[in-house]
Design a protein around this motif. Structure first.
Motif, mmCIF file in Angstrom:
data_model
loop_
_atom_site.group_PDB
_atom_site.id
_atom_site.type_symbol
_atom_site.label_atom_id
_atom_site.label_comp_id
_atom_site.label_asym_id
_atom_site.label_seq_id
_atom_site.Cartn_x
_atom_site.Cartn_y
_atom_site.Cartn_z
ATOM 1 N N ILE A 143 -3.523 -0.555 -8.773
ATOM 2 C CA ILE A 143 -3.051 0.136 -9.965
ATOM 3 C C ILE A 143 -1.882 -0.670 -10.534
ATOM 4 O O ILE A 143 -1.496 -1.687 -9.977
ATOM 5 C CB ILE A 143 -2.674 1.603 -9.682
ATOM 6 N N ALA A 144 -1.317 -0.197 -11.622
ATOM 7 C CA ALA A 144 -0.301 -0.950 -12.357
ATOM 8 C C ALA A 144 1.098 -0.788 -11.763
ATOM 9 O O ALA A 144 2.060 -0.506 -12.471
ATOM 10 C CB ALA A 144 -0.311 -0.538 -13.820
ATOM 11 N N LEU A 145 1.221 -0.992 -10.466
ATOM 12 C CA LEU A 145 2.532 -0.979 -9.816
ATOM 13 C C LEU A 145 3.121 -2.383 -9.856
ATOM 14 O O LEU A 145 2.435 -3.355 -9.536
ATOM 15 C CB LEU A 145 2.426 -0.541 -8.362
ATOM 16 N N HIS A 146 4.387 -2.485 -10.223
ATOM 17 C CA HIS A 146 5.079 -3.772 -10.178
ATOM 18 C C HIS A 146 5.411 -4.061 -8.721
ATOM 19 O O HIS A 146 5.969 -3.201 -8.028
ATOM 20 C CB HIS A 146 6.358 -3.708 -11.025
ATOM 21 N N PRO A 147 5.082 -5.259 -8.213
ATOM 22 C CA PRO A 147 5.254 -5.531 -6.786
ATOM 23 C C PRO A 147 6.693 -5.449 -6.286
ATOM 24 O O PRO A 147 6.921 -5.056 -5.148
ATOM 25 C CB PRO A 147 4.716 -6.949 -6.599
ATOM 26 N N GLN A 148 7.652 -5.820 -7.102
ATOM 27 C CA GLN A 148 9.036 -5.808 -6.636
ATOM 28 C C GLN A 148 9.712 -4.450 -6.826
ATOM 29 O O GLN A 148 10.462 -4.013 -5.974
ATOM 30 C CB GLN A 148 9.863 -6.889 -7.360
ATOM 31 N N THR A 149 9.443 -3.788 -7.947
ATOM 32 C CA THR A 149 10.152 -2.533 -8.229
ATOM 33 C C THR A 149 9.405 -1.300 -7.741
ATOM 34 O O THR A 149 10.007 -0.248 -7.563
ATOM 35 C CB THR A 149 10.392 -2.365 -9.741
ATOM 36 N N GLY A 150 8.093 -1.424 -7.582
ATOM 37 C CA GLY A 150 7.287 -0.270 -7.196
ATOM 38 C C GLY A 150 7.100 0.731 -8.327
ATOM 39 O O GLY A 150 6.576 1.817 -8.113
ATOM 40 N N GLN A 151 7.518 0.362 -9.530
ATOM 41 C CA GLN A 151 7.394 1.240 -10.694
ATOM 42 C C GLN A 151 6.096 0.962 -11.447
ATOM 43 O O GLN A 151 5.583 -0.160 -11.437
ATOM 44 C CB GLN A 151 8.581 1.026 -11.644
ATOM 45 N N ILE A 152 5.585 1.981 -12.127
ATOM 46 C CA ILE A 152 4.399 1.825 -12.956
ATOM 47 C C ILE A 152 4.758 0.969 -14.165
ATOM 48 O O ILE A 152 5.769 1.188 -14.818
ATOM 49 C CB ILE A 152 3.862 3.199 -13.435
ATOM 50 N N VAL A 153 3.907 0.000 -14.478
ATOM 51 C CA VAL A 153 4.069 -0.857 -15.644
ATOM 52 C C VAL A 153 3.245 -0.261 -16.787
ATOM 53 O O VAL A 153 2.118 0.178 -16.584
ATOM 54 C CB VAL A 153 3.579 -2.292 -15.334
ATOM 55 N N GLY A 154 3.801 -0.236 -17.992
ATOM 56 C CA GLY A 154 3.050 0.197 -19.168
ATOM 57 C C GLY A 154 2.647 1.645 -19.144
ATOM 58 O O GLY A 154 1.482 1.971 -19.395
ATOM 59 N N PRO A 175 0.824 -1.208 0.000
ATOM 60 C CA PRO A 175 0.000 0.000 0.000
ATOM 61 C C PRO A 175 0.861 1.262 0.000
ATOM 62 O O PRO A 175 1.933 1.283 0.606
ATOM 63 C CB PRO A 175 -0.802 -0.114 1.295
ATOM 64 N N VAL A 176 0.370 2.283 -0.688
ATOM 65 C CA VAL A 176 1.103 3.553 -0.749
ATOM 66 C C VAL A 176 0.460 4.601 0.155
ATOM 67 O O VAL A 176 0.710 5.781 0.013
ATOM 68 C CB VAL A 176 1.214 4.076 -2.202
ATOM 69 N N GLY A 177 -0.357 4.149 1.078
ATOM 70 C CA GLY A 177 -1.027 5.049 1.999
ATOM 71 C C GLY A 177 -1.554 4.268 3.189
ATOM 72 O O GLY A 177 -1.230 3.091 3.366
ATOM 73 N N PRO A 178 -2.406 4.893 3.988
ATOM 74 C CA PRO A 178 -2.926 4.239 5.188
ATOM 75 C C PRO A 178 -4.105 3.301 4.876
ATOM 76 O O PRO A 178 -5.257 3.574 5.194
ATOM 77 C CB PRO A 178 -3.366 5.421 6.059
ATOM 78 N N LEU A 195 -6.186 9.461 -11.472
ATOM 79 C CA LEU A 195 -5.913 8.283 -10.659
ATOM 80 C C LEU A 195 -4.529 8.408 -10.036
ATOM 81 O O LEU A 195 -3.684 9.165 -10.532
ATOM 82 C CB LEU A 195 -5.991 7.013 -11.524
ATOM 83 N N PRO A 196 -4.259 7.657 -8.953
ATOM 84 C CA PRO A 196 -2.940 7.728 -8.319
ATOM 85 C C PRO A 196 -1.821 7.475 -9.326
ATOM 86 O O PRO A 196 -1.931 6.605 -10.189
ATOM 87 C CB PRO A 196 -2.986 6.612 -7.271
ATOM 88 N N LYS A 197 -0.762 8.248 -9.189
ATOM 89 C CA LYS A 197 0.425 8.134 -10.038
ATOM 90 C C LYS A 197 0.103 8.283 -11.522
ATOM 91 O O LYS A 197 0.839 7.818 -12.380
ATOM 92 C CB LYS A 197 1.167 6.829 -9.748
ATOM 93 N N ASP A 198 -1.041 8.906 -11.814
ATOM 94 C CA ASP A 198 -1.479 9.172 -13.190
ATOM 95 C C ASP A 198 -1.593 7.919 -14.051
ATOM 96 O O ASP A 198 -1.364 7.959 -15.259
ATOM 97 C CB ASP A 198 -0.572 10.213 -13.857
#
Length: 130
Positions: A34-45, A13-16, A114-117
Motif C-alpha cells: 500500500i502507499a506507506l512511505h518506508p521511512q515515515t510509515g505515513q500514507i502518501v497521497g 510489514p504491519v502484521g504477521p 483496504l488497510p488504512k483506507d
C-alpha cells in the motif's frame, strides 16, 4: 528452499507477514503493498490514487531489487482498488512500470475496504533471474 526478503526501502510489514518470500530460488511472492512511505510509515497521497499508485510501485520496486529482480521479472500482479472508478488513473501510473511488451498477467478487483483506507494495493509474483 524458502528465503525471506526484507528491505528498509519499503515499508515494514504491519502484521504477521513478510515483504516477500523467495521460493526454490526461482519464484518471488511479494506481499500486497500500500502507499506507506518506508521511512515515515505515513500514507502518501491521502485520497489520491495516482500518488498512492506511484508509492505502491516504488515499494514493490524496492522489494524486487532487494531480491535481485525488477519489474521485467514480474509475471503476475493483483490490483485491489477501493473504487473501480479509479481504474483509469491507476492504470496510467501502472503502465509506467509495466509496458505493453513486458506487462505481466493481471487481475484487478474492487474491494470493500483496504488497510488504512488507502485507494490501491498491489501484490506480485516474479521469476528470479538466474
Amino acid at each position: 528452499m524458502r528465503s525471506i526478503i526484507r528491505t528498509e526501502q519499503a515499508p515494514a510489514p504491519v502484521g504477521p507477514y513478510n515483504q516477500a518470500i523467495a521460493a526454490s530460488g526461482k519464484m518471488l511472492f511479494v506481499a500486497g503493498q500500500i502507499a506507506l512511505h518506508p521511512q515515515t510509515g505515513q500514507i502518501v497521497g491521502e485520497g489520491d490514487v495516482t500518488q498512492q499508485t506511484q508509492q505502491v510501485l516504488s515499494n514493490l520496486q524496492a522489494i524486487l531489487a532487494e531480491a535481485g529482480a525488477s519489474f521485467s521479472d514480474v509475471v503476475k500482479t493483483t490490483v485491489f482498488l477501493a473504487d473501480m472508478n479509479d481504474f483509469a488513473a491507476m492504470n496510467t501510473v501502472y503502465a509506467t512500470a509495466f509496458g505493453e511488451d513486458s506487462a505481466p498477467a493481471r487481475a484487478c478487483v474492487e474491494v470493500a475496504r483496504l488497510p488504512k483506507d488507502v485507494r490501491v494495493e498491489i501484490d506480485c509474483i516474479a521469476v528470479l533471474p538466474e
